[in-house]
Design a protein around this motif. Structure first.
Motif, PDB file in Angstrom:
ATOM      1  N   GLU A   1       0.844  -0.987  -0.025  1.00 43.33           N
ATOM      2  CA  GLU A   1       0.057  -0.485  -0.301  1.00 43.33           C
ATOM      3  C   GLU A   1       1.160   1.234  -0.018  1.00 43.33           C
ATOM      4  OE1 GLU A   1      -3.734   0.408   0.534  1.00 43.33           O
ATOM      5  OE2 GLU A   1      -3.598  -1.224  -0.028  1.00 43.33           O
ATOM      6  N   LEU A   2       1.946   0.959   0.955  1.00 42.86           N
ATOM      7  CA  LEU A   2       2.888   2.591   0.743  1.00 42.86           C
ATOM      8  C   LEU A   2       3.539   2.536  -0.289  1.00 42.86           C
ATOM      9  CD1 LEU A   2       4.766   1.969   4.605  1.00 42.86           C
ATOM     10  CD2 LEU A   2       2.886   3.679   4.063  1.00 42.86           C
ATOM     11  N   TYR A   3       4.018   1.445  -1.065  1.00 41.18           N
ATOM     12  CA  TYR A   3       4.534   1.650  -2.158  1.00 41.18           C
ATOM     13  C   TYR A   3       3.458   2.365  -2.939  1.00 41.18           C
ATOM     14  CZ  TYR A   3       8.143   0.642  -6.359  1.00 41.18           C
ATOM     15  OH  TYR A   3       8.465   0.876  -7.734  1.00 41.18           O
ATOM     16  N   LYS A   4       2.468   1.635  -3.414  1.00 43.32           N
ATOM     17  CA  LYS A   4       1.273   1.695  -4.637  1.00 43.32           C
ATOM     18  C   LYS A   4       1.229   3.648  -4.677  1.00 43.32           C
ATOM     19  CE  LYS A   4      -2.364  -0.421  -4.293  1.00 43.32           C
ATOM     20  NZ  LYS A   4      -3.795  -1.001  -4.059  1.00 43.32           N
ATOM     21  N   LYS A   5       1.413   3.929  -2.751  1.00 44.22           N
ATOM     22  CA  LYS A   5       0.868   5.557  -3.056  1.00 44.22           C
ATOM     23  C   LYS A   5       2.300   6.416  -2.954  1.00 44.22           C
ATOM     24  CE  LYS A   5      -1.419   9.080  -1.174  1.00 44.22           C
ATOM     25  NZ  LYS A   5      -3.373   8.917  -1.810  1.00 44.22           N
ATOM     26  N   PHE A   6       3.368   5.885  -2.719  1.00 44.16           N
ATOM     27  CA  PHE A   6       3.577   6.663  -2.464  1.00 44.16           C
ATOM     28  C   PHE A   6       5.469   6.173  -3.248  1.00 44.16           C
ATOM     29  CE2 PHE A   6       1.801   7.258   1.551  1.00 44.16           C
ATOM     30  CZ  PHE A   6       1.784   8.734   2.038  1.00 44.16           C
TER      31      PHE A   6
ATOM     32  N   GLU B   1      -4.582  10.310  14.420  1.00 46.78           N
ATOM     33  CA  GLU B   1      -6.025   9.834  14.703  1.00 46.78           C
ATOM     34  C   GLU B   1      -6.392  11.166  14.327  1.00 46.78           C
ATOM     35  OE1 GLU B   1      -7.324   6.771  14.622  1.00 46.78           O
ATOM     36  OE2 GLU B   1      -5.743   5.642  15.225  1.00 46.78           O
ATOM     37  N   GLU B   2      -5.541  12.482  14.613  1.00 44.06           N
ATOM     38  CA  GLU B   2      -6.179  13.412  14.316  1.00 44.06           C
ATOM     39  C   GLU B   2      -5.979  14.431  13.194  1.00 44.06           C
ATOM     40  OE1 GLU B   2      -9.568  15.193  15.566  1.00 44.06           O
ATOM     41  OE2 GLU B   2      -9.920  13.175  17.076  1.00 44.06           O
ATOM     42  N   LEU B   3      -4.566  13.254  13.272  1.00 42.18           N
ATOM     43  CA  LEU B   3      -3.961  14.094  12.054  1.00 42.18           C
ATOM     44  C   LEU B   3      -4.331  14.170  10.975  1.00 42.18           C
ATOM     45  CD1 LEU B   3      -0.123  14.424  13.634  1.00 42.18           C
ATOM     46  CD2 LEU B   3      -1.595  16.634  12.840  1.00 42.18           C
ATOM     47  N   ALA B   4      -4.363  12.324  11.297  1.00 42.33           N
ATOM     48  CA  ALA B   4      -5.151  11.367   9.193  1.00 42.33           C
ATOM     49  C   ALA B   4      -6.004  11.974   8.979  1.00 42.33           C
ATOM     50  CB  ALA B   4      -5.076  10.171  10.117  1.00 42.33           C
ATOM     51  N   LYS B   5      -6.887  12.496  10.044  1.00 47.29           N
ATOM     52  CA  LYS B   5      -8.153  13.084   9.350  1.00 47.29           C
ATOM     53  C   LYS B   5      -8.327  14.817   8.830  1.00 47.29           C
ATOM     54  CE  LYS B   5     -11.387  11.410  13.330  1.00 47.29           C
ATOM     55  NZ  LYS B   5     -11.558  11.970  14.236  1.00 47.29           N
ATOM     56  N   LEU B   6      -7.000  15.617   8.750  1.00 49.13           N
ATOM     57  CA  LEU B   6      -6.800  16.486   8.467  1.00 49.13           C
ATOM     58  C   LEU B   6      -6.693  15.997   6.322  1.00 49.13           C
ATOM     59  CD1 LEU B   6      -3.482  17.946  10.407  1.00 49.13           C
ATOM     60  CD2 LEU B   6      -6.599  18.672  10.039  1.00 49.13           C
ATOM     61  N   PRO B   7      -7.174  17.567   5.784  1.00 53.82           N
ATOM     62  CA  PRO B   7      -6.606  17.402   4.615  1.00 53.82           C
ATOM     63  C   PRO B   7      -5.213  17.136   4.302  1.00 53.82           C
ATOM     64  CG  PRO B   7      -8.423  19.128   4.901  1.00 53.82           C
ATOM     65  CD  PRO B   7      -7.919  18.672   5.997  1.00 53.82           C
TER      66      PRO B   7
ATOM     67  N   GLU C   1      -5.717   3.989   6.860  1.00 49.77           N
ATOM     68  CA  GLU C   1      -6.603   3.460   6.023  1.00 49.77           C
ATOM     69  C   GLU C   1      -6.713   2.182   5.927  1.00 49.77           C
ATOM     70  OE1 GLU C   1      -6.833   5.876   3.123  1.00 49.77           O
ATOM     71  OE2 GLU C   1      -7.469   7.455   4.091  1.00 49.77           O
ATOM     72  N   PHE C   2      -5.501   1.485   6.585  1.00 48.86           N
ATOM     73  CA  PHE C   2      -4.687   0.394   6.373  1.00 48.86           C
ATOM     74  C   PHE C   2      -5.826  -0.335   7.297  1.00 48.86           C
ATOM     75  CE2 PHE C   2      -1.900  -3.531   7.017  1.00 48.86           C
ATOM     76  CZ  PHE C   2      -1.706  -4.247   5.771  1.00 48.86           C
TER      77      PHE C   2
END
Length: 182
Positions: free
Chosen positions: A43-48, A131-137, A103-104
């Motif tokens: 997943e990490l490789y696919k995204k980044f 968890e809160e930071l992950a909700k940021l745009p 998300e994973f």
């Protein structure tokens, strides 16, 4: 077992991670199967691609790297218990790395990997804050919002000026028609 040369090289790499990375997340991977770990790395490789690293490392090496990087080890001691992996990036959007991790877990309905804490731009954050930071745009979304916000007043000004010009032209046209009638 790592040789001294390999440990020295790994230590040098970890020091660089703590000095240069925009985000370093301490992750507990206990209970994660090899297949799940490989899926997460996929997943990490696919995204980044190669811009994000998920590295399982001994706590002793992490502690030494933290000291050598000039950071206060006492701030990190409580996160370096049990199994620890590091999720870090020097190039990619740091918030996006947290999003992929969260998300994973949700997508696969897993309890692992678990965020212990991390360092974002030199500031330590807890698991709850992660968890809160992950909700940021994302950075791109924030930039788009900024450009849209800057564009709105300009668009309004253009519309207002266009309306004034139209009214002026209607007035001139009305005057011309009046003069043609006379």
């Amino acid at each position: 077992m790592l040789t001294r040369a390999q440990k020295a090289e790994l230590l040098k790499e970890l020091e660089s991670v703590f000095k240069d990375s925009s985000i370093v997340t301490f992750v507990d991977f206990k209970g994660m199967t090899v297949a799940q770990s490989n899926a997460f790395r996929g997943e990490l490789y696919k995204k980044f691609e190669n811009k994000v690293t998920f590295k399982i490392t001994r706590n002793a090496l992490i502690k030494t790297a933290i000291k050598n990087a000039g950071l206060n080890l006492e701030d990190f001691e409580k996160f370096l218990e049990g199994n620890t992996a590091l999720l870090y990036t020097k190039e990619a959007d740091p918030i996006e790395t947290l999003k992929v991790l969260v998300e994973f877990k949700k997508k696969n309905k897993l309890d692992v990997p678990v965020i212990k804490a991390g360092v974002l731009e030199g500031k330590i954050f807890t698991a709850e804050e992660a968890e809160e930071l992950a909700k940021l745009p994302s950075k791109e979304q924030l930039l788009a919002m900024l450009v849209g916000g800057l564009n709105a007043p300009i668009s309004g000004l253009v519309g207002a000026l266009g309306g004034i010009l139209r009214k002026f032209l209607y007035a001139l046209n009305a005057i011309r028609e009046e003069k043609e009638k006379q």
